[in-house]
Structures are given as C-alpha cells and as structure tokens.
Motif scaffolding. Structure first.
Motif, short mmCIF file in Angstrom:
data_model
loop_
_atom_site.label_atom_id
_atom_site.label_comp_id
_atom_site.label_asym_id
_atom_site.label_seq_id
_atom_site.Cartn_x
_atom_site.Cartn_y
_atom_site.Cartn_z
N HIS A 135 0.75 -1.14 -0.03
CA HIS A 135 0.25 0.14 -0.02
C HIS A 135 0.76 1.12 -0.14
O HIS A 135 0.68 2.11 -0.86
CB HIS A 135 -0.88 0.01 1.24
N PHE A 136 1.81 1.14 0.82
CA PHE A 136 2.75 2.39 0.78
C PHE A 136 3.44 2.60 -0.32
O PHE A 136 3.82 3.98 -0.90
CB PHE A 136 3.82 2.30 1.98
N MET A 137 4.02 1.37 -1.06
CA MET A 137 4.69 1.51 -2.28
C MET A 137 3.86 2.26 -3.39
O MET A 137 4.14 2.97 -4.12
CB MET A 137 5.10 0.13 -2.74
N LEU A 138 2.51 1.77 -3.27
CA LEU A 138 1.58 2.49 -4.35
C LEU A 138 1.52 3.86 -4.07
O LEU A 138 1.45 4.67 -5.00
CB LEU A 138 0.01 1.87 -4.27
N GLY A 139 1.27 4.27 -2.93
CA GLY A 139 1.28 5.75 -2.56
C GLY A 139 2.35 6.59 -3.01
O GLY A 139 2.58 7.47 -3.48
N VAL A 140 3.52 6.07 -2.80
CA VAL A 140 4.98 6.58 -3.31
C VAL A 140 4.96 6.67 -4.97
O VAL A 140 5.16 7.68 -5.48
CB VAL A 140 6.24 5.65 -2.97
N MET A 141 4.47 5.80 -5.59
CA MET A 141 4.27 5.57 -6.89
C MET A 141 3.18 6.74 -7.45
O MET A 141 3.56 7.47 -8.31
CB MET A 141 4.27 4.23 -7.48
N PHE A 142 2.28 6.85 -6.77
CA PHE A 142 1.13 7.58 -7.37
C PHE A 142 1.43 8.81 -7.17
O PHE A 142 1.35 9.90 -7.94
CB PHE A 142 -0.22 7.37 -6.69
N TYR A 143 1.93 9.15 -5.86
CA TYR A 143 2.36 10.47 -5.73
C TYR A 143 3.48 11.18 -6.67
O TYR A 143 3.32 12.34 -7.15
CB TYR A 143 2.83 10.99 -4.24
N THR A 144 4.44 10.34 -6.80
CA THR A 144 5.38 10.68 -7.80
C THR A 144 5.19 10.83 -9.27
O THR A 144 5.35 12.06 -9.93
CB THR A 144 6.50 9.55 -7.82
N MET A 145 4.18 10.16 -9.59
CA MET A 145 3.43 10.10 -10.90
C MET A 145 2.64 11.24 -11.05
O MET A 145 2.49 11.99 -12.39
CB MET A 145 2.86 8.73 -11.29
N ALA A 146 1.98 11.69 -9.97
CA ALA A 146 0.96 12.92 -10.10
C ALA A 146 1.93 13.99 -10.21
O ALA A 146 1.34 15.16 -10.83
CB ALA A 146 0.27 13.09 -8.63
N ASN A 147 3.23 14.20 -9.79
CA ASN A 147 3.98 15.23 -10.08
C ASN A 147 3.29 16.53 -9.90
O ASN A 147 3.04 17.52 -10.61
CB ASN A 147 4.66 15.10 -11.41
#
Length: 91
Positions: free
Chosen positions: A33-45
């Motif tokens: 779940h935390f990995m997804l958060g990192v990925m989504f926040y990074t992609m949201a830019n």
C-alpha cells in the motif's frame, strides 16, 4: 480500479510475500500500500518537491525518479517487521 488492478496486485503481493518469508502477510500488504502511495504521488508530479528543492528533485525525470525510488522502496520492504503489539487496531 479493482477490475484493472486487483488480479495483478494480488500476484505482486504473493510474490513479495514469498520473497520476504520473515514478514507477515498483513505487513507485506501494508508495505505494498505504501509503495503504491509513493508511486502515485511521484506520478502525480504536483510540483511540490520542485518548489521545495529549487528544482533539484523533478519527478518529471522518470528515469531519475525510478533510480531513487527503487532502493527506497526495497529498503522499506526489507525493514524489520512492526512489533506485534503495534498491529492491533484502535477501538
């Protein structure tokens, strides 16, 4: 989201759980779940990190973001398990 990602997400969680036998399944699920958060926040830019770092960190540079993300997430998955008394839910 569920239709598109549940099956592949479960397979990833299964694979991670197999690789991290010393980490309980619920802990692996939280870390996923935390990995997804990192990925989504990074992609949201959102531009926040660029503003805070005078542009030194730029998620728009995908290759550089991945270079930093992988060791960070790998360390998180390999970190010590949360103590068992911390796993209980709050009332």
């Amino acid at each position: 989201m569920a239709k598109a990602f549940d099956q592949s997400s479960r397979r990833f969680i299964d694979a991670i759980a197999k690789a991290l036998l010393n980490i309980a399944r619920p802990e692996v699920e939280w870390r996923f779940h935390f990995m997804l958060g990192v990925m989504f926040y990074t992609m949201a830019n959102s531009g926040r990190i660029q503003a805070l770092t005078a542009g030194r960190c730029d998620p728009g540079d995908v290759n550089l973001a991945i270079e930093h993300m992988i060791p960070y997430l790998a360390a998180g998955f390999r970190s010590a398990p949360v103590p068992s008394n911390s796993r209980q839910s709050s009332p």
